[in-house]
Design a protein around this motif. Structure first.
Motif, PDB file in Angstrom:
ATOM      1  N   ASP A 214     -22.736  -6.525 -23.533  1.00  0.00           N
ATOM      2  CA  ASP A 214     -21.563  -6.799 -24.371  1.00  0.00           C
ATOM      3  C   ASP A 214     -20.845  -8.038 -23.848  1.00  0.00           C
TER       4      ASP A 214
ATOM      5  N   CYS B 230     -24.741  -3.471 -20.459  1.00  0.00           N
ATOM      6  CA  CYS B 230     -25.108  -3.244 -21.854  1.00  0.00           C
ATOM      7  C   CYS B 230     -25.384  -4.561 -22.577  1.00  0.00           C
TER       8      CYS B 230
ATOM      9  N   CYS C 203     -22.419  -3.836 -28.421  1.00  0.00           N
ATOM     10  CA  CYS C 203     -22.851  -2.610 -29.083  1.00  0.00           C
ATOM     11  C   CYS C 203     -21.729  -2.079 -29.965  1.00  0.00           C
TER      12      CYS C 203
ATOM     13  N   ARG D  63     -21.757   4.367 -20.764  1.00  0.00           N
ATOM     14  CA  ARG D  63     -21.154   3.746 -21.948  1.00  0.00           C
ATOM     15  C   ARG D  63     -19.650   3.544 -21.812  1.00  0.00           C
TER      16      ARG D  63
ATOM     17  N   ASN E 210     -19.947  -7.202 -20.063  1.00  0.00           N
ATOM     18  CA  ASN E 210     -20.444  -5.927 -19.553  1.00  0.00           C
ATOM     19  C   ASN E 210     -21.955  -6.070 -19.386  1.00  0.00           C
TER      20      ASN E 210
ATOM     21  N   SER F 185     -18.498  -1.066 -28.112  1.00  0.00           N
ATOM     22  CA  SER F 185     -17.652  -2.142 -27.586  1.00  0.00           C
ATOM     23  C   SER F 185     -16.911  -2.858 -28.718  1.00  0.00           C
TER      24      SER F 185
ATOM     25  N   CYS G  88     -18.516   0.073 -21.986  1.00  0.00           N
ATOM     26  CA  CYS G  88     -18.546  -0.484 -23.346  1.00  0.00           C
ATOM     27  C   CYS G  88     -17.195  -0.266 -24.023  1.00  0.00           C
TER      28      CYS G  88
HETATM   29 ZN    ZN Z   1     -22.064  -1.699 -24.891  1.00  0.00          ZN
END
Ligand code: ZN
Length: 149
Positions: A42, A40, A65, A124, A37, A68, A127
């Motif tokens: 991830d 972010c 994060c 988000r 991702n 995730s 995530c």
């Molecule tokens: Zn994330």
């Protein structure tokens, strides 16, 4: 949603992100897909052990994060022991949950309700869905990597 329920959900997400379930690399895994991702940062690798048409084991490694990682933890809990077609149906339900406003009827997604509030923060959502779309690719066996972008 009452404030109380929100607190319960927040705690559940924190529990899963601090002590994720099934964060390991199973020796017997026969499906492995890495999901990114980029928005972010991830990055998660999902390992599935398919025994015939059954998801005998599901696990993940990687970093991301809290959302995730919590989602990946919940995903592994939800998919272990399911027939592959039911697992795909669950992935579709999670997709629907984050793209719409419906709560999933499936009891196995109760835990994911804790993440449903990210629908208020569109950036988000990826995530929360990363682990699930990565698991979908692993179930279908049609990709070694997936990206949300
Ligand atoms: Zn994330």
């Amino acid at each position: 949603m009452t404030g109380n329920l929100k607190d319960i959900y927040r705690r559940r997400v924190l529990d899963h992100s601090r002590e994720p379930h099934n964060q390991r690399r199973p020796a017997a895994a026969n499906r492995e897909v890495t999901g990114f991702n980029p928005l972010c940062g991830d990055k998660l690798t999902v390992y599935l052990t398919l025994d015939g048409e059954t998801v005998a084991d599901a696990a993940f490694e990687g970093s991301g994060c809290a959302i995730s990682v919590a989602s990946a933890s919940m995903m592994t809990d939800a998919l272990i022991g399911l027939p592959a077609d039911e697992a795909l149906r669950l992935v579709a339900d999670v997709d629907a949950m984050f793209s719409g406003t419906d709560s999933p009827a499936d009891k196995r997604l109760d835990e994911m309700q804790a993440l449903a509030s990210v629908r208020d923060y569109p950036s988000r959502i990826k995530c929360a869905t990363l682990a699930w779309s990565t698991a979908e690719a692993a179930l279908r066996g049609d990709a070694a990597q997936v990206s949300t972008e």
